[in-house]
Design an enzyme around this catalytic site. Sequence first.
Site, PDB file in Angstrom:
ATOM      1  N   TRP A 132      -5.643 101.337  29.302  1.00 60.73           N
ATOM      2  CA  TRP A 132      -5.264  99.768  28.840  1.00 60.73           C
ATOM      3  C   TRP A 132      -5.227  99.080  30.202  1.00 60.73           C
ATOM      4  CZ3 TRP A 132      -1.117 100.293  24.556  1.00 60.73           C
ATOM      5  CH2 TRP A 132      -1.568 101.090  23.392  1.00 60.73           C
ATOM      6  N   LYS A 133      -5.200  99.821  31.121  1.00 62.85           N
ATOM      7  CA  LYS A 133      -5.024  98.849  32.459  1.00 62.85           C
ATOM      8  C   LYS A 133      -3.895  97.850  32.324  1.00 62.85           C
ATOM      9  CE  LYS A 133      -9.879  99.052  33.093  1.00 62.85           C
ATOM     10  NZ  LYS A 133     -11.117  98.492  33.802  1.00 62.85           N
ATOM     11  N   GLY A 139     -16.167  97.452  33.354  1.00 70.23           N
ATOM     12  CA  GLY A 139     -15.739  95.752  33.028  1.00 70.23           C
ATOM     13  C   GLY A 139     -16.898  94.810  33.195  1.00 70.23           C
ATOM     14  N   HIS A 155      -8.659 105.546  40.211  1.00 70.87           N
ATOM     15  CA  HIS A 155      -9.334 105.048  39.453  1.00 70.87           C
ATOM     16  C   HIS A 155      -9.951 103.860  40.683  1.00 70.87           C
ATOM     17  CE1 HIS A 155     -10.665 101.347  36.905  1.00 70.87           C
ATOM     18  NE2 HIS A 155     -10.707 102.418  35.983  1.00 70.87           N
ATOM     19  N   GLY A 182     -12.199 101.399  29.196  1.00 75.51           N
ATOM     20  CA  GLY A 182     -11.178 100.136  29.467  1.00 75.51           C
ATOM     21  C   GLY A 182     -11.322  99.025  28.241  1.00 75.51           C
TER      22      GLY A 182
HETATM   23  C1  PEP Z   1     -12.261 101.774  33.110  1.00 73.99           C
HETATM   24  O1  PEP Z   1     -11.743 100.962  33.603  1.00 73.99           O
HETATM   25  O2  PEP Z   1     -12.081 103.027  33.524  1.00 73.99           O
HETATM   26  C2  PEP Z   1     -13.435 101.290  32.556  1.00 73.99           C
HETATM   27  C3  PEP Z   1     -14.370 102.212  32.247  1.00 73.99           C
HETATM   28  O3  PEP Z   1     -13.489 100.045  31.781  1.00 73.99           O
HETATM   29  P1  PEP Z   1     -14.526  99.466  30.900  1.00 73.99           P
HETATM   30  O4  PEP Z   1     -14.725 100.351  29.734  1.00 73.99           O
HETATM   31  O5  PEP Z   1     -14.123  98.044  30.718  1.00 73.99           O
HETATM   32  O6  PEP Z   1     -15.834  99.008  31.701  1.00 73.99           O
END
Ligand code: PEP
Length: 248
Positions: A10-11, A176, A100, A231
């Site tokens: 969820w960051k 992202g 990460h 994410g």
């Molecule tokens: C992540 O932050 O680990 C990620 C994969 O983000 P997203 O799915 O938004 O690309």
Amino acid sequence: MRRVLIAGNWKMNMLSADGTALAAAVAAGSGPQPSCDLLICPPATLLHAVLDTVGKTALPDRPVSVGGQDCHADASGAHTGDIAAEMLADLGCSHVIVGHSERRAGHGERDAEVRAKAEAAHRAGLVAIVCVGETEAERDAGQAHTVAAGQIEGSLPEGATATNTVVAYEPVWAIGTGKSATPDDVAGMHRHIRGLLPEADAMRILYGGSVKPGNAAELLALEDVDGALIGGASLKAEDFLAIAATAA
Ligand code: PEP
């Protein structure tokens, strides 16, 4: 043999009302899918509430695990603002993400620190999800496999096993951005990474980088892809569960 793991990162998103609602929706909607494990990693401020919500909502045969997004290498001490792996375990977390790319880039974390954090996770009894992946410039220079190999070698601790460690391959340029790696690229990279791992046949390798309900099925169908680290799409229960459903 390797159970699929669908993990949501969820960051730095969600306040308490939205976060507990999201956790409840994931737990209530997960349905019986014995071939797939679900994990959500909310921000530290929501861990307690999310653990409580999931504990009350999830079906006994369909648990949803909860993990942290980072931990400090030490068990305690003068580290203002940091969280020890032991603190995550004490709350009831089972996993923690380490290395990460947003922490490698935004906090200058290098492989040695990531490795120390993974060791801390193991010391606390947590599963470490160790992230690796190349930048766009490294990929354009044809270095993607070399970079990933260096990060695996530098970030995986001695005691890493298929039980206490999951590797997440997350090309930085795909996180992202809406640009996912092609299935051919993912297949090649995951095969390459598997060749470098201890307990290689059993250790899970997740793909991360703009995984959505629309592209999840073809990525999760690849032989060496054992799940996804998600994410953006993990912030909507229906998208997260739709991705999990493609893996069932
Ligand atoms: C992540 O932050 O680990 C990620 C994969 O983000 P997203 O799915 O938004 O690309």
